[in-house]
Design a protein around this motif. Structure first.
Motif, PDB file in Angstrom:
ATOM      1  N   GLY A  85      -6.664  -5.921   5.272  1.00  0.00           N
ATOM      2  CA  GLY A  85      -6.273  -4.759   6.063  1.00  0.00           C
ATOM      3  C   GLY A  85      -6.417  -3.472   5.282  1.00  0.00           C
ATOM      4  N   VAL A  86      -6.102  -3.528   3.994  1.00  0.00           N
ATOM      5  CA  VAL A  86      -6.259  -2.348   3.151  1.00  0.00           C
ATOM      6  C   VAL A  86      -7.732  -1.986   3.017  1.00  0.00           C
ATOM      7  CG1 VAL A  86      -6.097  -1.536   0.766  1.00  0.00           C
ATOM      8  CG2 VAL A  86      -4.130  -2.539   1.870  1.00  0.00           C
ATOM      9  N   MET A  87      -8.573  -2.979   2.868  1.00  0.00           N
ATOM     10  CA  MET A  87     -10.003  -2.695   2.746  1.00  0.00           C
ATOM     11  C   MET A  87     -10.534  -2.086   4.042  1.00  0.00           C
ATOM     12  SD  MET A  87     -11.494  -5.739   0.442  1.00  0.00           S
ATOM     13  CE  MET A  87     -10.975  -5.966  -1.237  1.00  0.00           C
ATOM     14  N   GLY A  88      -9.974  -2.473   5.165  1.00  0.00           N
ATOM     15  CA  GLY A  88     -10.378  -1.883   6.429  1.00  0.00           C
ATOM     16  C   GLY A  88      -9.818  -0.487   6.637  1.00  0.00           C
ATOM     17  N   ARG A  89      -8.652  -0.207   6.046  1.00  0.00           N
ATOM     18  CA  ARG A  89      -8.013   1.107   6.182  1.00  0.00           C
ATOM     19  C   ARG A  89      -8.182   1.960   4.936  1.00  0.00           C
ATOM     20  NH1 ARG A  89      -2.383   0.851   6.566  1.00  0.00           N
ATOM     21  NH2 ARG A  89      -2.489  -0.938   5.205  1.00  0.00           N
ATOM     22  N   TRP A  90      -9.171   1.691   4.127  1.00  0.00           N
ATOM     23  CA  TRP A  90      -9.384   2.379   2.856  1.00  0.00           C
ATOM     24  C   TRP A  90      -9.405   3.901   3.010  1.00  0.00           C
ATOM     25  CZ3 TRP A  90      -8.792   1.349  -2.025  1.00  0.00           C
ATOM     26  CH2 TRP A  90      -9.438   2.102  -3.004  1.00  0.00           C
ATOM     27  N   PRO A  91     -10.114   4.472   4.001  1.00  0.00           N
ATOM     28  CA  PRO A  91     -10.111   5.932   4.136  1.00  0.00           C
ATOM     29  C   PRO A  91      -8.720   6.507   4.419  1.00  0.00           C
ATOM     30  CG  PRO A  91     -11.919   4.999   5.393  1.00  0.00           C
ATOM     31  CD  PRO A  91     -11.076   3.859   4.914  1.00  0.00           C
ATOM     32  N   GLU A  92      -7.882   5.797   5.164  1.00  0.00           N
ATOM     33  CA  GLU A  92      -6.529   6.277   5.438  1.00  0.00           C
ATOM     34  C   GLU A  92      -5.678   6.278   4.175  1.00  0.00           C
ATOM     35  OE1 GLU A  92      -4.722   3.915   8.476  1.00  0.00           O
ATOM     36  OE2 GLU A  92      -6.554   3.903   9.673  1.00  0.00           O
ATOM     37  N   ILE A  93      -5.883   5.303   3.308  1.00  0.00           N
ATOM     38  CA  ILE A  93      -5.043   5.149   2.125  1.00  0.00           C
ATOM     39  C   ILE A  93      -5.410   6.158   1.043  1.00  0.00           C
ATOM     40  CG2 ILE A  93      -4.421   3.579   0.258  1.00  0.00           C
ATOM     41  CD1 ILE A  93      -4.833   1.304   2.312  1.00  0.00           C
ATOM     42  N   VAL A  94      -6.716   6.286   0.746  1.00  0.00           N
ATOM     43  CA  VAL A  94      -7.126   7.140  -0.374  1.00  0.00           C
ATOM     44  C   VAL A  94      -7.587   8.518   0.062  1.00  0.00           C
ATOM     45  CG1 VAL A  94      -7.757   5.191  -1.822  1.00  0.00           C
ATOM     46  CG2 VAL A  94      -9.484   6.241  -0.384  1.00  0.00           C
ATOM     47  N   GLY A  95      -7.848   8.704   1.341  1.00  0.00           N
ATOM     48  CA  GLY A  95      -8.347   9.982   1.828  1.00  0.00           C
ATOM     49  C   GLY A  95      -9.845   9.898   2.097  1.00  0.00           C
ATOM     50  N   GLU A  96     -10.294  10.763   3.003  1.00  0.00           N
ATOM     51  CA  GLU A  96     -11.697  10.731   3.423  1.00  0.00           C
ATOM     52  C   GLU A  96     -12.657  11.054   2.285  1.00  0.00           C
ATOM     53  OE1 GLU A  96     -13.190   9.828   6.258  1.00  0.00           O
ATOM     54  OE2 GLU A  96     -11.254   9.221   7.073  1.00  0.00           O
ATOM     55  N   GLN A  97     -12.310  12.033   1.461  1.00  0.00           N
ATOM     56  CA  GLN A  97     -13.228  12.469   0.410  1.00  0.00           C
ATOM     57  C   GLN A  97     -13.468  11.364  -0.620  1.00  0.00           C
ATOM     58  OE1 GLN A  97     -11.955  15.920  -1.730  1.00  0.00           O
ATOM     59  NE2 GLN A  97     -14.016  16.398  -2.451  1.00  0.00           N
ATOM     60  N   ALA A 103     -15.559   2.635  -2.760  1.00  0.00           N
ATOM     61  CA  ALA A 103     -15.232   1.601  -1.778  1.00  0.00           C
ATOM     62  C   ALA A 103     -14.716   0.354  -2.491  1.00  0.00           C
ATOM     63  CB  ALA A 103     -16.466   1.249  -0.957  1.00  0.00           C
ATOM     64  N   PRO A 104     -13.702  -0.330  -1.930  1.00  0.00           N
ATOM     65  CA  PRO A 104     -13.219  -1.572  -2.537  1.00  0.00           C
ATOM     66  C   PRO A 104     -14.251  -2.671  -2.382  1.00  0.00           C
ATOM     67  CG  PRO A 104     -12.132  -1.198  -0.447  1.00  0.00           C
ATOM     68  CD  PRO A 104     -12.971   0.003  -0.715  1.00  0.00           C
ATOM     69  N   GLU A 105     -14.425  -3.466  -3.441  1.00  0.00           N
ATOM     70  CA  GLU A 105     -15.398  -4.563  -3.401  1.00  0.00           C
ATOM     71  C   GLU A 105     -14.722  -5.915  -3.297  1.00  0.00           C
ATOM     72  OE1 GLU A 105     -18.033  -4.388  -6.749  1.00  0.00           O
ATOM     73  OE2 GLU A 105     -19.523  -3.330  -5.547  1.00  0.00           O
ATOM     74  N   THR A 106     -13.843  -6.220  -4.257  1.00  0.00           N
ATOM     75  CA  THR A 106     -13.219  -7.540  -4.282  1.00  0.00           C
ATOM     76  C   THR A 106     -11.747  -7.412  -4.659  1.00  0.00           C
ATOM     77  OG1 THR A 106     -13.783  -7.886  -6.612  1.00  0.00           O
ATOM     78  CG2 THR A 106     -15.343  -8.714  -4.970  1.00  0.00           C
ATOM     79  N   TYR A 107     -11.006  -8.476  -4.368  1.00  0.00           N
ATOM     80  CA  TYR A 107      -9.612  -8.579  -4.787  1.00  0.00           C
ATOM     81  C   TYR A 107      -9.408  -9.971  -5.356  1.00  0.00           C
ATOM     82  CZ  TYR A 107      -4.550  -8.966  -4.620  1.00  0.00           C
ATOM     83  OH  TYR A 107      -3.237  -9.170  -4.961  1.00  0.00           O
ATOM     84  N   ASP A 108      -8.958 -10.043  -6.597  1.00  0.00           N
ATOM     85  CA  ASP A 108      -8.668 -11.320  -7.244  1.00  0.00           C
ATOM     86  C   ASP A 108      -7.182 -11.597  -7.063  1.00  0.00           C
ATOM     87  OD1 ASP A 108      -8.460 -13.575  -8.766  1.00  0.00           O
ATOM     88  OD2 ASP A 108      -9.014 -12.630 -10.656  1.00  0.00           O
ATOM     89  N   GLU A 109      -6.866 -12.575  -6.205  1.00  0.00           N
ATOM     90  CA  GLU A 109      -5.469 -12.852  -5.872  1.00  0.00           C
ATOM     91  C   GLU A 109      -4.691 -13.407  -7.061  1.00  0.00           C
ATOM     92  OE1 GLU A 109      -2.942 -15.324  -2.539  1.00  0.00           O
ATOM     93  OE2 GLU A 109      -5.101 -15.163  -2.330  1.00  0.00           O
ATOM     94  N   ASP A 110      -5.348 -14.191  -7.917  1.00  0.00           N
ATOM     95  CA  ASP A 110      -4.653 -14.777  -9.068  1.00  0.00           C
ATOM     96  C   ASP A 110      -4.264 -13.709 -10.084  1.00  0.00           C
ATOM     97  OD1 ASP A 110      -4.950 -17.283  -7.936  1.00  0.00           O
ATOM     98  OD2 ASP A 110      -6.882 -17.615  -8.922  1.00  0.00           O
ATOM     99  N   GLU A 111      -5.213 -12.824 -10.396  1.00  0.00           N
ATOM    100  CA  GLU A 111      -4.964 -11.785 -11.396  1.00  0.00           C
ATOM    101  C   GLU A 111      -4.367 -10.523 -10.779  1.00  0.00           C
ATOM    102  OE1 GLU A 111      -5.466 -12.107 -14.726  1.00  0.00           O
ATOM    103  OE2 GLU A 111      -5.992 -14.199 -14.342  1.00  0.00           O
ATOM    104  N   LYS A 112      -4.392 -10.428  -9.425  1.00  0.00           N
ATOM    105  CA  LYS A 112      -3.903  -9.257  -8.695  1.00  0.00           C
ATOM    106  C   LYS A 112      -4.656  -7.998  -9.107  1.00  0.00           C
ATOM    107  CE  LYS A 112       0.704 -11.214  -8.067  1.00  0.00           C
ATOM    108  NZ  LYS A 112       0.234 -12.176  -7.165  1.00  0.00           N
TER     109      LYS A 112
END
Length: 179
Positions: A85-97, A103-112
């Motif tokens: 959901g965060v990757m889909g809402r990335w512009p809302e979270i960090v801002g348009e500019q 852009a977010p690429e990956t998330y490692d759940e084990d290492e967070k």
């Protein structure tokens, strides 16, 4: 029918002859009784509990949201769904500019660890400086401790090809004199 009392098998071991036949007959009678009660239950569904009543029970349909929440909880997908959901809402979270250049690429759940790719080294440097604030923002939205670290990567250079069909064997191309 009157049932005869069971007689002990002669010889004290496995049943033989008439005793074996009696045991088989007894098993067949019990199986027939079970089938008979199943047939009666099918004919009388109210007694068997096959119909729904006016009150809610476990067979009632779920709303889609509740069904999805239950599925994600049962499978342990809460964190991946939140991060998606965060990757889909990335512009809302960090801002348009920032979203235009990073852009977010990956998330490692084990290492967070969240990996973010930037389109220029200047934006990568800027995002590295903002990483602690971004981690705090993400943890506020996802839950404490979901993201521990943000890894920022710069742009990827163009891939160097090795020529086309007419390439000379053994030649490495423009880099062959560099050492």
């Amino acid at each position: 029918m009157a049932e005869e009392p069971e007689r002990p098998a002669e010889g004290g071991g496995q049943p033989k002859g008439i005793d074996l036949a009696r045991a088989a007959l007894q098993a067949a009678r019990e199986e027939a009784r079970k089938r008979g009660t199943q047939a009666v239950q099918k004919r009388n569904p109210r007694r068997a509990g096959l119909r729904s009543g006016a009150r809610p029970d476990g067979r009632d349909p779920f709303p889609l949201k509740a069904a999805l929440e239950r599925l994600t909880a049962e499978r342990g997908w809460e964190v991946p769904v939140k991060v998606g959901g965060v990757m889909g809402r990335w512009p809302e979270i960090v801002g348009e500019q920032i979203a235009q250049h990073c852009a977010p690429e990956t998330y490692d759940e084990d290492e967070k660890v969240l990996t973010v790719r930037c389109d220029s080294t200047a934006w990568a440097t800027q995002l590295r400086l903002m990483a602690p604030q971004l981690v705090a923002t993400l943890n506020r939205q996802l839950g404490h401790g979901t993201v521990r670290l943000i890894t920022v990567r710069g742009p990827v250079g163009p891939r160097r090809g090795y020529g086309g069909r007419l390439r000379a064997p053994g030649s490495r191309g423009p880099r062959d004199t560099w050492g």
